[in-house]
Design an enzyme around this catalytic site. Structure first.
Site, PDB file in Angstrom:
ATOM      1  N   ARG A  36       9.776 -17.301  20.588  1.00  0.00           N
ATOM      2  CA  ARG A  36       8.387 -16.941  20.270  1.00  0.00           C
ATOM      3  C   ARG A  36       7.443 -17.745  21.162  1.00  0.00           C
ATOM      4  NH1 ARG A  36       6.624 -15.752  14.389  1.00  0.00           N
ATOM      5  NH2 ARG A  36       5.233 -14.385  15.563  1.00  0.00           N
ATOM      6  N   ASP A  82      -1.428 -21.525  15.661  1.00  0.00           N
ATOM      7  CA  ASP A  82      -0.146 -21.491  16.389  1.00  0.00           C
ATOM      8  C   ASP A  82      -0.202 -22.317  17.651  1.00  0.00           C
ATOM      9  OD1 ASP A  82      -0.152 -18.938  14.645  1.00  0.00           O
ATOM     10  OD2 ASP A  82       1.935 -19.344  15.206  1.00  0.00           O
ATOM     11  N   ASN A  92      -4.263 -18.020  16.529  1.00  0.00           N
ATOM     12  CA  ASN A  92      -3.660 -17.865  15.194  1.00  0.00           C
ATOM     13  C   ASN A  92      -3.431 -16.373  14.974  1.00  0.00           C
ATOM     14  OD1 ASN A  92      -2.756 -19.059  12.675  1.00  0.00           O
ATOM     15  ND2 ASN A  92      -4.494 -18.017  11.729  1.00  0.00           N
TER      16      ASN A  92
HETATM   17  O1  MRU Z   1       3.800 -14.425  13.120  1.00  0.00           O
HETATM   18  P1  MRU Z   1       3.801 -15.567  12.145  1.00  0.00           P
HETATM   19  O2  MRU Z   1       3.972 -15.125  10.731  1.00  0.00           O
HETATM   20  O3  MRU Z   1       4.769 -16.648  12.541  1.00  0.00           O
HETATM   21  O4  MRU Z   1       2.340 -16.169  12.263  1.00  0.00           O
HETATM   22  C1  MRU Z   1       2.004 -17.307  11.526  1.00  0.00           C
HETATM   23  C2  MRU Z   1       0.602 -17.736  11.689  1.00  0.00           C
HETATM   24  O5  MRU Z   1      -0.171 -17.169  12.431  1.00  0.00           O
HETATM   25  C3  MRU Z   1       0.204 -18.974  10.954  1.00  0.00           C
HETATM   26  O6  MRU Z   1      -1.149 -18.923  10.592  1.00  0.00           O
HETATM   27  C4  MRU Z   1       0.421 -20.202  11.856  1.00  0.00           C
HETATM   28  O7  MRU Z   1       1.712 -20.203  12.400  1.00  0.00           O
HETATM   29  C5  MRU Z   1       0.199 -21.461  11.133  1.00  0.00           C
HETATM   30  S1  MRU Z   1       1.434 -21.732   9.890  1.00  0.00           S
HETATM   31  C6  MRU Z   1       1.128 -23.198   9.122  1.00  0.00           C
END
Ligand code: MRU
Length: 345
Positions: free
Chosen positions: A89, A235, A245
């Site tokens: 990712r 993120d 994010n």
């Molecule tokens: O695609 P995801 O579900 O991994 O995305 C998660 C998010 O965007 C969260 O807001 C971010 O990772 C922060 S988690 C504490």
């Protein structure tokens, strides 16, 4: 809390499969780092901090399966392990941060057996630190929440997303714990419904009052004066405070500014990437079109519908009131605090 998003047991990683929540609580058990990489890619484990913890354990598993006692061969094989995990990712800064920590352990002096042990210790330490960091930032963040507040949050940032206590949702949990009467507005978070499936599931378990809305309802609630603050996770945060994010976060930040509502980011400093001068340099993951054309396996758009599916967007720092970290709150101008906090141990 009855669930464990990630657990290390008998040299295996146990992962709560978040793709099946809230209907089924199923745990995947693996000793194969390739399977860990797949689990990160297909969102069995998700949320930037939890991805970092899973990748650290994946790296340790990769080391444990190497038979050779030759240092050069050992290091080369671990470079491959790191490549496979890091390809999972691209936006989650915590993934690369955790792998960098693991790679620095590989450079320690010692036999391959000793280094394998050090790698496992490091992964366990990263996991422990994550929980500590969540608890610390949740205490800093709860100071922004007053009795009677209604708080809007997006995606899922709870224990599921960090393998600890949570970031934005950790702040909310802490305020609730401190006895404040709060109400949460959780956005469903299309396309993969992390808000509807995961945040609602967590909030129910914690006994925190909440209301679920579709993403497009946020403006309605803000205009009615029903939201006191918005808080989300991150993120990746660039050196100037621009924050990536979950897709839809930028729209919420713009709406919050228009309605004079404070907009907070809660994230550990391991999410900050000082090598990126602004959000323009953050790599945004694009995911499969099926996530948009289908909801949980059911097609909702005509066949062959063209789709674009960026998983994240960038909120420019101008829209962010403050960034809450485990080392304290970073206020404007962000650049200065970001340098200071990232350097602190
Ligand atoms: O695609 P995801 O579900 O991994 O995305 C998660 C998010 O965007 C969260 O807001 C971010 O990772 C922060 S988690 C504490």
């Amino acid at each position: 809390m009855s669930f464990k998003p990630l657990e290390w047991r008998d040299n295996k990683l146990i992962i709560l499969d978040q793709t099946l929540l809230p209907d089924k609580e199923v745990y995947l058990e693996t000793a194969d780092y390739r399977e860990v990489a797949r689990a990160i890619k297909n969102l069995t484990v998700r949320g930037a901090p939890a991805i970092g913890v899973a990748a650290a354990y994946g790296f340790a598993l990769g080391a444990l399966e190497i038979q050779s006692g030759n240092q050069v061969e050992f290091t080369l094989k671990l470079e491959k392990v790191s490549r496979v995990l890091s390809a999972s990712r691209p936006t989650a800064r915590n993934l690369f941060w955790a792998l960098e920590r693991m790679e620095s352990v590989v450079r320690s002096i010692g036999s391959t057996t000793q280094i394998k042990k050090l790698l496992l210790d490091e992964a366990l330490q990263i996991h422990r630190e994550q929980l500590k960091s969540d608890v610390s930032l949740s205490h800093y963040g709860s100071a922004f929440i007053a009795d009677g507040n209604t708080i809007l949050t997006h995606c899922n940032t709870g224990a599921l997303a960090t393998a600890g206590y949570g970031t934005a949702l950790g702040v909310i949990r802490q305020a609730h714990q401190e006895g404040r009467q709060i109400n949460i507005i959780a956005t469903e978070t299309r396309p993969l419904l992390q808000g509807a499936r995961l945040t609602a599931w967590e909030l129910k378990q914690y006994g925190i009052p909440f209301t679920l809305i579709t993403d497009s309802m946020a403006a309605y609630f803000m205009r009615k004066g029903k939201i006191d603050l918005v808080i989300t996770g991150a993120d990746c945060i660039a050196a100037n405070g621009d924050t990536a994010n979950k897709i839809g976060t930028y729209a919420l930040a713009v709406l919050a500014k228009e309605h004079n509502i404070p907009f907070y980011i809660a994230a550990p400093t391991s999410t900050i990437d000082l090598s990126l001068s602004s959000g323009n340099e953050i790599i945004i993951e694009e995911r499969s079109p099926e996530e948009v054309t289908h909801i949980r396996g059911v097609r909702i758009a005509p066949e062959h519908t063209p789709v674009f599916n960026p998983s994240f967007d960038v909120t420019p720092h101008q829209y962010i009131t403050a960034i809450i970290t485990e080392k304290g709150v970073i206020r404007k101008p962000f650049g200065e605090g970001m340098q200071k906090f990232s350097g602190l141990k």
